[in-house]
Design an enzyme around this catalytic site. Structure first.
Site, short mmCIF file in Angstrom:
data_model
loop_
_atom_site.label_atom_id
_atom_site.label_comp_id
_atom_site.label_asym_id
_atom_site.label_seq_id
_atom_site.Cartn_x
_atom_site.Cartn_y
_atom_site.Cartn_z
N GLU A 9 3.76 -0.06 -3.98
CA GLU A 9 2.87 -1.17 -3.64
C GLU A 9 2.29 -1.65 -4.97
O GLU A 9 1.31 -1.12 -5.48
CB GLU A 9 1.73 -0.73 -2.71
CG GLU A 9 0.96 -1.94 -2.20
CD GLU A 9 -0.53 -1.71 -1.91
OE1 GLU A 9 -1.16 -2.62 -1.35
OE2 GLU A 9 -1.07 -0.65 -2.26
N ASP A 19 0.97 3.98 -2.32
CA ASP A 19 -0.19 3.12 -2.16
C ASP A 19 -0.83 2.80 -3.52
O ASP A 19 -0.98 3.69 -4.37
CB ASP A 19 -1.22 3.83 -1.27
CG ASP A 19 -2.42 2.95 -0.98
OD1 ASP A 19 -2.23 1.94 -0.29
OD2 ASP A 19 -3.53 3.26 -1.46
C1 GLC Z 1 -3.56 -0.45 -0.21
C2 GLC Z 1 -3.43 -0.41 1.30
C3 GLC Z 1 -4.74 -0.81 1.89
C4 GLC Z 1 -5.81 0.17 1.44
C5 GLC Z 1 -5.86 0.27 -0.08
C6 GLC Z 1 -6.66 1.46 -0.52
O1 GLC Z 1 -3.76 -1.72 -0.68
O2 GLC Z 1 -2.36 -1.19 1.72
O3 GLC Z 1 -4.69 -0.88 3.29
O4 GLC Z 1 -7.05 -0.26 1.92
O5 GLC Z 1 -4.58 0.43 -0.63
O6 GLC Z 1 -5.99 2.64 -0.26
#
Ligand code: GLC
Length: 517
Positions: free
Chosen positions: A246, A199
């Site tokens: 991500e 994440d």
């Molecule tokens: C990422 C996740 C999202 C979350 C953020 C903070 O972007 O996909 O859903 O709110 O991280 O953890």
């Protein structure tokens, strides 16, 4: 597929809270998912990625983790998670979990200890605690969810949170933090987890004490790569495990650095997701993606949706079909008929391209974004943090409709945590399973063909005009997508394996895709 199964995998994203409820409390859970595993096996995907399943106060849908080595009681138990992993493996489905390293929950024991231990303590070194400046926060950083990125505690110090105040940022300069996450990775790999979705992977390294120097103070700092080199070593101690970043970065060259051979295996392709429904824009993104990945030997990924973005059916039916976190275009008129046509064509495009593909739950049912949820039920912290100006992401997180004629459509025996619209009776799995022309049937057939003929590899483009994307894959399968307003003739072929809409003889109508042999 062996150890590199992930190179061409179709990965289905389960937002557990909204997938299927096994105990009737209105929240999806592991029992619900285990009951529905055969649905996923029949769909033909290779792996499931689950959003965070850890104990959490749910201030950000579980991205506020209170304990990285356990399961949220609303979702089930660690023993059930282990059973799920086993049962999925028995069906040939791999399991990818979400690890959230940038921040934890303010209920995490380390944060509680840091609050108790007070200024100057070792416990506070694991986070970013600072005295204020001129009666205000230590610097002017803003939270990604809106408002200041600092919150003051009772003794006067402030702590940093790039997201909600309930999500304090870890200080990745702390060896304790680094060791902790290496251990968390081992904990889950030892339990058979096949992959980790990381994440907010690009924002771990930051220096809130530095004077602003024009560079982004926390996104994509060079030091982040050292972290992923260490993570890769852990993954490499096991067989066939994958690290997926991500990584939202506009610059392809910087993005590529995360995919160097000793770092992450793959990362989400958000340029593709954000791209408008436009032939030359899409061609540009696809070419840039292939050019970035090819020299690294890393497989690209193709993503049309996830739990953070507007559902494609709604997006593609709008005048502006692009996606932008800064402006979700909530409530902008959408022609859902057009959106469905395009979403069907986009699915065949994404699944034909080389590399991995992601399917977010409900995408295979053609669910639209639900834009008229009662404001009082909204859970996404973006809604409150933006001062009720951004309605956030709840509209793509509405529980799945499985069967029956009325909400909650077999999702739960109780009342679903977000309401489903009554007209989803048309979109249930039960309804779509038997309808040949349904979105579900399209996804099933496409995923079946994809397993045999698509996945990892390269493309050879065919020049069929500016409004058409056409390419051939190693298996001989040709994918043709007509993004223009006029019908176009199909190139020479023996059979049409699959089409996203009805064809007019050998003519491909507007907003339609076909797979040919
Ligand atoms: C990422 C996740 C999202 C979350 C953020 C903070 O972007 O996909 O859903 O709110 O991280 O953890």
């Amino acid at each position: 597929m062996g150890e590199t199964w992930w190179r061409g995998a179709a990965i289905y994203q389960v937002y557990l809270r909204s997938f299927a409820d096994g105990n009737g409390d209105g929240f999806g859970d592991l029992a619900g998912l285990r009951n529905r595993l055969t649905y996923l096996a029949d769909l033909g995907i290779n792996a499931v990625w689950l959003n965070p399943w850890y104990p959490s106060p749910m201030s950000d849908g579980g991205y506020d983790v209170a304990d990285y080595r356990n399961i949220e009681p609303v979702f089930g138990t660690l023993a059930e998670a282990e059973k799920l992993i086993q049962e999925a493996h028995d069906l040939g489905i791999r399991i990818i979990i979400d690890v959230v390293p940038n921040h934890c929950s303010d209920h995490h024991v380390w944060f509680r200890e840091a609050l108790d231990a007070g200024p100057g303590s070792a416990a506070r070194e694991r986070f970013w605690f600072r005295p204020g400046r001129d009666g205000g926060p230590p610097n002017d950083w803003q939270s990604i969810f809106g408002g200041p990125a600092w919150t003051q505690v009772a003794d006067g110090e402030w702590y940093l949170h790039l997201f909600a105040p309930e999500q304090p940022d870890f200080n990745w300069n702390s060896p304790a933090v680094r060791d902790e996450f290496l251990d968390v990775l081992r904990f889950w790999f030892d339990r058979g987890v096949d992959g980790i979705r990381i994440d907010s992977a690009a924002v771990l390294i930051k220096d809130p004490d530095a004077e602003p120097d024009g560079d982004d103070p926390y996104t994509d700092r060079d030091g982040v790569h050292q972290i992923y080199r260490a993570w890769r070593q852990v993954a490499d101690d096991y067989a066939g495990r994958v690290l997926i970043g991500e990584v939202w970065l506009p610059d392809q060259a910087r993005f590529a650095r995360y995919l160097r051979p000793d770092e992450l295996h793959t990362a989400f392709n958000f340029d593709f997701l954000a791209c408008p429904w436009d032939a030359s824009a899409l061609r540009g993104v696809i070419d840039a993606t292939l050019a970035t990945h090819e020299p690294l030997g890393a497989p690209p990924t193709w993503v049309l949706s996830n739990h953070d973005v507007t559902r494609p059916v709604t997006r593609y039916g709008r005048a502006d079909t692009s996606f932008d976190h800064g402006d979700r275009k909530h409530g902008a008129p959408s022609d859902l008929g057009l959106g469905i046509r395009r979403a069907r064509a986009a699915a065949l495009l994404a699944m034909a391209l080389p590399g991995g593909v992601y399917v977010y739950q409900g995408e295979e049912l053609g669910l639209p974004e639900i834009e008229d949820l009662p404001d009082g039920l909204r859970q996404d912290p973006i809604w409150t943090r933006s001062g009720n100006t951004d309605r956030g992401r709840d509209g793509c997180r509405v529980p799945l409709p499985w069967s029956g004629e009325a909400p909650p459509f077999g999702y739960s025996s109780g009342r679903s945590w977000l309401p489903q619209p009554p007209n989803w009776r048309e979109l249930t799995v039960e309804r779509q399973e038997t309808a040949e022309s349904s979105m579900l049937s399209l996804y099933r057939t496409a995923l079946r063909i994809r397993r045999e003929k698509l996945g990892d590899g390269t493309v050879t483009w065919l020049p069929l005009g500016e409004q058409v994307l056409a390419f051939t894959r190693e298996s001989g399968l040709t994918c043709v997508v007509n993004l223009g307003p006029e019908p176009v003739p199909l190139p020479a072929h023996e059979t049409v394996l699959l089409a996203s809409g009805s064809l007019d003889g050998d003519v491909l109508p507007a907003d339609t895709a076909a797979w040919l042999l």
